[in-house]
Design a protein around this motif. Structure first.
Motif, PDB file in Angstrom:
ATOM      1  N   GLU A  67       0.696  -1.703  -0.421  1.00 52.91           N
ATOM      2  CA  GLU A  67      -0.245  -0.376  -0.195  1.00 52.91           C
ATOM      3  C   GLU A  67       1.279   1.184   0.057  1.00 52.91           C
ATOM      4  N   LEU A  68       0.230   2.521  -0.802  1.00 57.44           N
ATOM      5  CA  LEU A  68       1.071   3.970  -0.986  1.00 57.44           C
ATOM      6  C   LEU A  68       0.239   4.945  -0.950  1.00 57.44           C
ATOM      7  N   VAL A  69       0.055   5.927  -0.110  1.00 57.47           N
ATOM      8  CA  VAL A  69      -0.453   6.520   0.480  1.00 57.47           C
ATOM      9  C   VAL A  69      -0.076   7.545   1.021  1.00 57.47           C
ATOM     10  N   HIS A  70       0.995   7.278   1.509  1.00 59.82           N
ATOM     11  CA  HIS A  70       1.435   8.905   2.236  1.00 59.82           C
ATOM     12  C   HIS A  70       3.043   8.273   1.389  1.00 59.82           C
ATOM     13  N   GLN A  85       5.326   6.260   2.996  1.00 54.04           N
ATOM     14  CA  GLN A  85       5.710   4.625   2.584  1.00 54.04           C
ATOM     15  C   GLN A  85       6.551   4.005   1.723  1.00 54.04           C
ATOM     16  N   LEU A  86       6.944   5.162   1.143  1.00 54.66           N
ATOM     17  CA  LEU A  86       7.959   4.684   0.582  1.00 54.66           C
ATOM     18  C   LEU A  86       8.859   3.601   0.191  1.00 54.66           C
ATOM     19  N   HIS A  87       9.857   3.571   2.034  1.00 48.36           N
ATOM     20  CA  HIS A  87      10.768   3.137   2.381  1.00 48.36           C
ATOM     21  C   HIS A  87      10.095   1.188   2.087  1.00 48.36           C
ATOM     22  N   ASP A  88       8.982   1.026   1.533  1.00 50.15           N
ATOM     23  CA  ASP A  88       8.664  -0.214   1.512  1.00 50.15           C
ATOM     24  C   ASP A  88       8.483  -0.601  -0.030  1.00 50.15           C
ATOM     25  N   TYR A  96      12.519  12.406   0.471  1.00 51.99           N
ATOM     26  CA  TYR A  96      13.034  11.434   1.168  1.00 51.99           C
ATOM     27  C   TYR A  96      14.572  11.147   0.746  1.00 51.99           C
ATOM     28  N   GLU A  97      15.557  10.524   1.381  1.00 51.10           N
ATOM     29  CA  GLU A  97      16.610  10.158   0.965  1.00 51.10           C
ATOM     30  C   GLU A  97      17.698   9.130   1.136  1.00 51.10           C
ATOM     31  N   GLY A  98      16.897   8.288   1.097  1.00 50.97           N
ATOM     32  CA  GLY A  98      16.714   6.322   2.082  1.00 50.97           C
ATOM     33  C   GLY A  98      17.169   5.720   0.300  1.00 50.97           C
ATOM     34  N   ASP A  99      17.437   4.687   0.771  1.00 57.98           N
ATOM     35  CA  ASP A  99      17.882   3.446  -0.752  1.00 57.98           C
ATOM     36  C   ASP A  99      17.007   3.652  -1.639  1.00 57.98           C
ATOM     37  N   ALA A 100      17.840   2.594  -2.309  1.00 52.02           N
ATOM     38  CA  ALA A 100      17.106   2.177  -3.724  1.00 52.02           C
ATOM     39  C   ALA A 100      17.364   1.740  -4.383  1.00 52.02           C
ATOM     40  N   LYS A 101      15.914   0.173  -5.312  1.00 49.38           N
ATOM     41  CA  LYS A 101      16.873  -0.471  -5.899  1.00 49.38           C
ATOM     42  C   LYS A 101      17.545  -0.466  -6.903  1.00 49.38           C
ATOM     43  N   ILE A 102      17.277   0.170  -7.681  1.00 47.11           N
ATOM     44  CA  ILE A 102      18.317   0.981  -8.656  1.00 47.11           C
ATOM     45  C   ILE A 102      19.004   2.602  -9.071  1.00 47.11           C
ATOM     46  N   THR A 103      20.155   2.396  -9.242  1.00 51.19           N
ATOM     47  CA  THR A 103      20.629   4.001  -9.519  1.00 51.19           C
ATOM     48  C   THR A 103      21.103   4.032 -10.733  1.00 51.19           C
ATOM     49  N   GLY A 162      10.572  -2.708 -13.012  1.00 54.34           N
ATOM     50  CA  GLY A 162      11.334  -1.845 -11.811  1.00 54.34           C
ATOM     51  C   GLY A 162      11.039  -1.352 -10.338  1.00 54.34           C
ATOM     52  N   GLY A 163       9.641  -0.731 -10.555  1.00 53.43           N
ATOM     53  CA  GLY A 163       9.868   0.013  -9.011  1.00 53.43           C
ATOM     54  C   GLY A 163       9.096   1.720  -9.184  1.00 53.43           C
TER      55      GLY A 163
END
Length: 297
Positions: A179-182, A185-188, A211-218, A233-234
């Motif tokens: 779920e993504l409503v905010h 929740q991008l961290h999930d 948001y400055e967290g991790d990414a699956k692909i950069t 892919g996301g």
């Protein structure tokens, strides 16, 4: 060359034109200056060379021996200079060196560059695509197109428009993701980060989320990020203009559309001088006009 040398060359240029025109009135008309100014400049040249060059009369002028020698020496050079100068000013030609980021060239601007090239077939385009900051002078760049902060404050900057950023993903990814409503929740989620904005700013009214967290692909190329996003892919953060075809086809959909991303201004840079080569001025004018139909203003 000293300032005196430059001044003397300008005066010699006028002297040669005076002799070729056959009189002060004629050369004043061709050079666009009063007769008195022409006379004063020729007198200045004679004083500089410490010799009389012209014997003046009310009906005609006659060269002294020294004047004839000076005319014979410089006449061919001045004639060649005038011809070259006339060609350069009136005919759009030569190589125009342009520096741009990789993605915006291939995905957005290449159509405009092609249109300019067709309109002015004598101008060759040398397009240097680089996402890194380069020394525009050392690289011999005539015009640069940049996003965000201007790399060199000594250059003139004019806005082409604004890129509006947002979140995008494929329908298939959204249907099978948490779920993504905010934005918190991008961290999930699987995220795709792309140059130049690896950290994301999102706003809804007075609320802001960073948001400055991790990414699956950069990636360093947004074209690759769009392909990864279309292939489930996301979620990517990028300019809507770059994904407009995918949005229209239904390959991608906006994510959290009520949350607005950054507005990144795109500018055209050029040397800070009043007189541009005609090829540079033509390109600037052409791109400013094209930008009206490409970017948000």
């Amino acid at each position: 060359m000293t300032s005196k040398d430059s001044c003397d060359l300008q005066l010699i240029h006028l002297f040669v034109h005076l002799v070729r025109a056959g009189g002060f009135t004629q050369v004043s008309q061709s050079q666009g200056m009063p007769v008195a100014t022409v006379s004063r400049k020729i007198t200045k040249l004679e004083a500089s060379m410490n010799t009389q060059l012209i014997m003046r009369s009310t009906r005609k002028l006659r060269l002294t021996e020294e004047g004839a020698v000076l005319f014979g020496k410089y006449h061919p050079l001045i004639e060649q200079f005038d011809q070259l100068n006339s060609d350069e000013v009136t005919i759009p030609q030569g190589t125009l060196r342009i520096a741009t980021p990789v993605s915006i060239t291939s995905m957005i601007l290449m159509k405009s560059f092609n249109a300019f090239s067709k309109r002015y077939p004598q101008i060759k385009l040398h397009i240097s695509q680089n996402n890194q900051t380069i020394d525009l002078i050392d690289e011999g760049v005539d015009v640069a197109i940049v996003g965000g902060a201007q790399p060199d404050s000594s250059w003139v900057s004019q806005s082409l428009g604004v890129l509006k950023y947002g979140l995008f993903a494929s329908t298939n990814y959204i249907n099978n993701a948490p779920e993504l409503v905010h934005p918190k929740q991008l961290h999930d989620h699987q995220l795709i980060k792309v140059w130049p904005l690896f950290n994301w700013t999102l706003k809804q009214g007075a609320e802001e989320y960073y948001y400055e967290g991790d990414a699956k692909i950069t990636l360093g190329d947004i074209h690759g990020a769009v392909n990864a996003c279309v292939d489930d892919g996301g979620i990517m953060y990028g300019p809507q203009l770059f994904v407009q075809p995918q949005l229209e086809r239904g390959d991608l959909v906006p994510v959290l559309p009520e949350w607005q991303g950054e507005n990144r201004r795109i500018c055209i840079l050029y040397h800070q001088r009043k007189q541009h080569p005609i090829k540079v001025q033509l390109f600037i004018d052409f791109m400013l006009n094209e930008a009206k139909d490409i970017f948000t203003q």
